[in-house]
Every structure is written in C-alpha cells, then in structure tokens.
Scaffold this motif. Structure first.
Motif, PDB file in Angstrom:
ATOM      1  N   ASN A 137       0.803  -1.227   0.000  1.00 18.10           N
ATOM      2  CA  ASN A 137       0.000   0.000   0.000  1.00 18.10           C
ATOM      3  C   ASN A 137       0.838   1.281   0.000  1.00 18.10           C
ATOM      4  OD1 ASN A 137      -2.515  -1.261   0.023  1.00 18.10           O
ATOM      5  ND2 ASN A 137      -2.308  -1.700   2.207  1.00 18.10           N
ATOM      6  N   THR A 138       2.175   1.157  -0.128  1.00 18.19           N
ATOM      7  CA  THR A 138       2.980   2.388  -0.081  1.00 18.19           C
ATOM      8  C   THR A 138       3.002   3.052  -1.446  1.00 18.19           C
ATOM      9  OG1 THR A 138       4.922   1.048  -0.532  1.00 18.19           O
ATOM     10  CG2 THR A 138       4.558   1.685   1.744  1.00 18.19           C
ATOM     11  N   MET A 139       3.137   4.386  -1.414  1.00 15.88           N
ATOM     12  CA  MET A 139       3.328   5.104  -2.676  1.00 15.88           C
ATOM     13  C   MET A 139       4.439   6.118  -2.476  1.00 15.88           C
ATOM     14  SD  MET A 139      -0.398   6.723  -2.417  1.00 15.88           S
ATOM     15  CE  MET A 139      -0.302   8.403  -2.947  1.00 15.88           C
ATOM     16  N   ASP A 140       5.171   6.408  -3.547  1.00 17.94           N
ATOM     17  CA  ASP A 140       6.331   7.291  -3.440  1.00 17.94           C
ATOM     18  C   ASP A 140       6.189   8.404  -4.461  1.00 17.94           C
ATOM     19  OD1 ASP A 140       8.696   8.478  -3.086  1.00 17.94           O
ATOM     20  OD2 ASP A 140       9.969   6.792  -3.645  1.00 17.94           O
ATOM     21  N   ASN A 141       6.047   9.630  -3.979  1.00 16.35           N
ATOM     22  CA  ASN A 141       5.875  10.769  -4.894  1.00 16.35           C
ATOM     23  C   ASN A 141       7.160  11.583  -5.031  1.00 16.35           C
ATOM     24  OD1 ASN A 141       3.177  10.284  -5.479  1.00 16.35           O
ATOM     25  ND2 ASN A 141       2.502  11.299  -3.597  1.00 16.35           N
ATOM     26  N   LYS A 142       8.320  10.915  -4.888  1.00 17.89           N
ATOM     27  CA  LYS A 142       9.587  11.648  -4.889  1.00 17.89           C
ATOM     28  C   LYS A 142       9.794  12.415  -6.198  1.00 17.89           C
ATOM     29  CE  LYS A 142      12.780   9.520  -2.430  1.00 17.89           C
ATOM     30  NZ  LYS A 142      13.824   8.539  -2.158  1.00 17.89           N
ATOM     31  N   GLU A 143       9.296  11.832  -7.300  1.00 18.96           N
ATOM     32  CA  GLU A 143       9.531  12.463  -8.615  1.00 18.96           C
ATOM     33  C   GLU A 143       8.721  13.761  -8.760  1.00 18.96           C
ATOM     34  OE1 GLU A 143      11.924  10.904 -10.094  1.00 18.96           O
ATOM     35  OE2 GLU A 143      11.747   9.359  -8.541  1.00 18.96           O
ATOM     36  N   ASN A 144       7.521  13.788  -8.177  1.00 18.42           N
ATOM     37  CA  ASN A 144       6.640  14.940  -8.345  1.00 18.42           C
ATOM     38  C   ASN A 144       6.777  15.866  -7.129  1.00 18.42           C
ATOM     39  OD1 ASN A 144       4.518  16.706  -8.423  1.00 18.42           O
ATOM     40  ND2 ASN A 144       3.061  15.202  -9.243  1.00 18.42           N
ATOM     41  N   THR A 145       7.431  17.007  -7.324  1.00 11.16           N
ATOM     42  CA  THR A 145       7.768  17.864  -6.168  1.00 11.16           C
ATOM     43  C   THR A 145       6.534  18.342  -5.409  1.00 11.16           C
ATOM     44  OG1 THR A 145       8.679  19.087  -8.046  1.00 11.16           O
ATOM     45  CG2 THR A 145       9.951  19.133  -6.016  1.00 11.16           C
ATOM     46  N   ASP A 146       5.474  18.751  -6.134  1.00 12.94           N
ATOM     47  CA  ASP A 146       4.295  19.288  -5.443  1.00 12.94           C
ATOM     48  C   ASP A 146       3.635  18.228  -4.572  1.00 12.94           C
ATOM     49  OD1 ASP A 146       4.857  21.557  -6.745  1.00 12.94           O
ATOM     50  OD2 ASP A 146       3.357  21.308  -8.340  1.00 12.94           O
ATOM     51  N   LYS A 147       3.476  17.015  -5.150  1.00 19.66           N
ATOM     52  CA  LYS A 147       2.844  15.925  -4.384  1.00 19.66           C
ATOM     53  C   LYS A 147       3.721  15.548  -3.196  1.00 19.66           C
ATOM     54  CE  LYS A 147      -0.204  13.461  -7.565  1.00 19.66           C
ATOM     55  NZ  LYS A 147      -0.326  12.250  -8.373  1.00 19.66           N
ATOM     56  N   PHE A 148       5.034  15.514  -3.427  1.00 15.05           N
ATOM     57  CA  PHE A 148       5.987  15.140  -2.365  1.00 15.05           C
ATOM     58  C   PHE A 148       5.869  16.130  -1.206  1.00 15.05           C
ATOM     59  CE2 PHE A 148      10.528  15.085  -0.798  1.00 15.05           C
ATOM     60  CZ  PHE A 148      10.419  13.845  -0.189  1.00 15.05           C
TER      61      PHE A 148
END
Length: 321
Positions: A137-148
């Motif tokens: 269930n983990t998600m990683d938004n490292k690529e998208n700065t705003d989401k991160f």
C-alpha cells in the motif's frame, strides 16, 4: 548444595518470573496509553532532584525516560520508546502501547499452556504479513515535487496534532517542511539551528534564509556587509593589557610597566594587521576582543564579533565551507 548466587541476590523462576514481566510491561503500557493521539491527555511529572522541576508533556519518550523503574520487562519497553525517538522521532507512545497489547494477548495464550517460543514464532509470521501488507500500500511521490511536498505537509501536521502546537499546526508544518527540504535529502538534523526567544506569539516564529549568529557587533563597525569575506577564528584578542590578576612583573619603576603595555599593544596591532591582511571584511572570534583591537577593526571598516559560542562557530564554518 553450594550456592551459586551471591547472598543478596534474588532469583525468580518459571511462572512467577513470567508473571512479573507481564505485570511490569502492562503497567508501563497502561501509563502511556492515556497520552496517545489528539484526544490524549498530558502528564505532569515532578522530579525528585533539586528544584523539584515540573514538566507537562504528552510525549511518550519524555515521560518514560523520567520514570525510575525496577522491573526488567518495563525497562525494555522504555528502551523501545527511546530507540523509536532516536530513529524516527515520532510514535514513541504507539510502540509502547502496541508492545503492551501484544504481551497482553500473549499472556492469555500462556495461560492456555502454549509454549512461549511457539507464540514468538507466530508473532514473527504476523510481522511478515503486516510488513507485506504495508509495502503493497505504499506510494512514493519523490519524482513529483508538489505531491511530495503535500505528503510531507500531511506527515508534519499529523505529528503536530497531538502536541501543544496543534492550533497552529499548518503554520509550523510549513516551517518544518521548508527547513527539511533545504537539507536536500541529508538526514542530519543538526544542520537546522533553532533559536528560542521569549515574548511574542507562536506565529512570530520564522525560518530565515542563511545563518543567524545571535551576537552583538562591535562599536563603530559596519552593521551591514554585502559579499562578506569572513574569517572564523578561535584566538586571544585580549592580550593588549597586562592582566592584573594573571601576570607577575618585576620592574624598577612604573614607567617600565608602561613600556611593557606599549609592547603588548604593538604586538596586538601587528596581530590585527595580519588578520586584516587576509583581505577580509568580517571577523568572527570565539574568544573576547578587547577595546583596542575592536577600535583597529572599526578603523579598517571590518565588522568584528566576539564571543561567538563554539556551536555557532562550528556551524558557521560548515555553512561557509
């Protein structure tokens, strides 16, 4: 039969020892349980030492660190919360409550005459299951700065919702996220310097660009410098006067003392000249700077700061490279 243990040693075996462990760990868990979450209540701790300091907190690690505990199982729970505090910085109460509940369930199984090792093996299997469920269930938004950034804001606000700052949590979450993003992925929180000032409201807190050294500037020296060339030093700038208490001088007349003072002054002047020769316009020293060298720096248009504490100097050296 010869005794193996010392005279004052106490040995507990089997069920009694196990019971003592269960009781100790559950007591600690029940103590921490009431402070958990946004509806958690604070504890008032009064120290037994001098001054009888009173602390009001709902931080699990702080509460458990302050307890004087004799029960070995309870000590293990306290250590769990300390490790959690050092590694993650949050969830100190949750780990203790979780461990306490696991032990409570284990006690029922022990009463059903199941062997402790069997229970432990079961818990290890459950751990694997839980970990796999979380990983799916983990998600990683490292690529998208705003989401991160939004994720970091949510994490910070969740963490602050059970603390004193809960009414200003958006503001402080913003501060914390900005500060952490400036570290560019480094996990060394020492790089974030926190200065505390009495007075004002919580909202007056701010995050500043660059580095703040909370010291006064010498008299008659420039208050603002652009493109500063900084020399950070730890050197004695107070030797231009003969110190009454620290020096022993044998002379025939007072005029000789004046000569010695003049020589000391000349030495100090040469030292200041050497410092100025580096082409700097800002001198920051860890030790005192007496009036005479301060005057010389002012004449040369150099900003001089004395008595910058060790931490400030170390940080400044790191920041300026």
């Amino acid at each position: 039969m010869e005794r193996v243990l010392k005279d004052d040693a106490v040995e507990e075996k089997g069920d009694r020892a196990r019971m003592a462990s269960f009781v100790g760990a559950m007591a600690i868990s029940d103590l921490a349980k009431t402070t958990l979450g946004p509806k958690g209540m604070d504890k008032i701790l009064q120290s037994t030492g001098r001054g009888r300091n009173v602390t009001v907190t709902n931080d699990g690690a702080t509460i458990l660190k302050s307890l004087h505990i004799d029960n070995p199982a309870a000590k293990v729970l306290v250590d769990i919360s300390k490790v959690q505090d050092d590694e993650v910085g949050d969830g100190t109460t949750s780990v203790v409550v979780l461990a306490g509940e696991l032990l409570k369930e284990a006690e029922k199984l022990i009463n059903m005459k199941i062997h402790p090792m069997t229970i432990i093996a079961g818990y290890r299997m459950a751990l694997e299951c839980a970990r796999n469920a979380l990983l799916q269930n983990t998600m990683d938004n490292k690529e998208n700065t705003d989401k991160f950034r939004a994720d970091l804001m949510n994490i910070a606000m969740t963490t602050l919702s059970s603390k004193i700052l809960s009414q200003d949590k958006e503001y402080f979450a913003e501060l914390a996220v900005d500060a952490v993003l400036r570290l560019k992925g480094s996990t060394n929180l020492e790089s974030i310097q926190i200065l505390k000032k009495p007075g004002g409201s919580l909202k007056d807190s701010f995050l500043d660009e660059g580095f703040i050294l909370d010291k006064k500037i010498g008299i008659g020296q420039p208050k603002r410098i652009e493109n500063a060339k900084i020399l950070v030093a730890n050197t004695a700038m107070d030797t231009d006067k003969v110190k009454i208490y620290g020096a022993q001088v044998r002379v025939d007349s007072m005029s000789k003392v004046a000569d010695i003072e003049a020589a000391e002054k000349q030495k100090m002047r040469e030292k200041v000249q050497k410092i100025i020769a580096h082409g700097i316009n800002c001198f920051i020293n860890r030790q005192l700077i007496y009036n005479f060298p301060e005057e010389l720096f002012a004449d040369a248009g150099i900003l001089a700061i004395e008595h910058a504490d060790f931490e400030g100097i170390e940080r400044l050296a790191l920041v300026t490279g």
